[in-house]
Design an enzyme around this catalytic site. Structure first.
Site, PDB file in Angstrom:
ATOM      1  N   PRO A 245       3.157   0.395  -5.928  1.00  0.00           N
ATOM      2  CA  PRO A 245       4.171   1.349  -4.902  1.00  0.00           C
ATOM      3  C   PRO A 245       3.155   2.274  -4.000  1.00  0.00           C
ATOM      4  O   PRO A 245       2.958   3.631  -4.063  1.00  0.00           O
ATOM      5  CB  PRO A 245       4.683   2.503  -6.382  1.00  0.00           C
ATOM      6  CG  PRO A 245       3.598   2.361  -7.074  1.00  0.00           C
ATOM      7  CD  PRO A 245       3.078   0.899  -7.274  1.00  0.00           C
ATOM      8  N   CYS A 246       2.631   1.471  -3.130  1.00  0.00           N
ATOM      9  CA  CYS A 246       2.030   2.315  -2.168  1.00  0.00           C
ATOM     10  C   CYS A 246       2.663   3.378  -1.225  1.00  0.00           C
ATOM     11  O   CYS A 246       2.196   4.296  -0.493  1.00  0.00           O
ATOM     12  CB  CYS A 246       1.272   1.163  -1.197  1.00  0.00           C
ATOM     13  SG  CYS A 246       2.213   0.135  -0.189  1.00  0.00           S
TER      14      CYS A 246
END
Length: 281
Positions: A245-246
């Protein structure tokens, strides 16, 4: 061929762009709906079905003030979860996603000995390509054009053998977009990256769903407090959209900043996750 889900997302994305561009004017439902050529009732219904919340509530989740409050609150709930390892739906990434780095040979020779299967799928945030080796998912990216998606994949592994085929590894990864995550299987990732990149990507898995972090925070967590810029570069080269989850990493000011797959999509994901956590509570 575009599905109804992808068409709905495109309209939601246009609405998000309009809201952000006219945020200071606080556009009402009629104005936003008119901009995407829908009646207010239809737009409200479609938006709520997609996001799980009303356009008005969604606006709260993507506002600067909300982002700042989440960052301030990380010293309590988010950091407590991070430090103690408490299990919750919001920490499914850390609990179920397992990263294995490619060997030096696999990493350096362009995947010469790798057999890579790939397929195309739909998500709440548009079309995507997902690819896997025998060990795990090696690539997942939001791509509107399948031809370009395959070109980008081949550029990452120029010497690999490719086959268009949906396998169990890919299916397990795609389960992440379903609302009922109680039966989510372990998701295995097989990633091409340096030791530093792998460490950064593993750190991202520990940001709770609905939570946000900064580049400086990630640098601190991996024991490299002065490496914020290098952390940003590693985050920007994340090979697996959404699963790693950048999108949950934002600027220290609360602004969302850039995203490999577009800032509007990043905003949509952050707002959508905020809505899911609100429902969970």
């Amino acid at each position: 061929m575009e599905t109804q889900a992808s068409l709905d997302y495109q309209r939601i994305a246009r609405a998000i762009d309009y809201i952000q561009e006219h945020f200071r004017e606080q556009p009402d439902l009629e104005e936003v709906a008119g901009n995407v050529h829908l009646s207010p009732a239809h737009f409200q219904r479609m938006f709520t079905e997609w996001a799980g919340t009303s356009p008005k509530k969604f606006l709260q989740y993507i506002s600067l003030d909300h982002a700042k409050s989440v960052l301030r609150g990380r010293a309590t709930l988010s950091e407590a979860a991070f430090e103690t390892g408490l299990s919750s739906t919001s920490r499914l990434h850390d609990l179920f996603v397992k990263i294995e780095g490619m060997t030096p040979a696999e990493y350096k020779n362009g995947g010469r000995n790798l057999s890579i299967r790939y397929s195309f799928a739909e998500s709440p945030f548009g079309s995507l390509i997902v690819a896997s080796t025998d060990k795990g998912v090696c690539h997942m990216a939001f791509e509107d054009d399948e031809t370009q998606a395959l070109i980008h994949l081949r550029e990452l592994f120029p010497n690999a053998a490719f086959q268009q085929k949906l396998d169990l590894l890919q299916q397990n990864a795609l389960f992440i977009f379903q609302h009922d995550w109680s039966r989510l299987p372990e998701i295995k990732l097989h990633l091409k990256g340096t030791d530093f990149q792998l460490k950064v990507w593993e750190s991202l898995l520990k940001i709770p769903m609905g939570g946000l972090s900064t580049y400086g925070d990630i640098a601190q967590r991996i024991g490299r407090p002065k490496a914020s810029r290098a952390v940003g570069t590693a985050i920007g080269s994340n090979p697996v959209a959404f699963l790693i989850p950048c999108h949950r990493v934002i600027q220290s000011t609360g602004k969302f900043g850039g995203y490999m797959w577009g800032p509007t999509r990043k905003t949509a994901i952050i707002g959508w996750e905020g809505a899911q956590i609100s429902q969970e509570g």
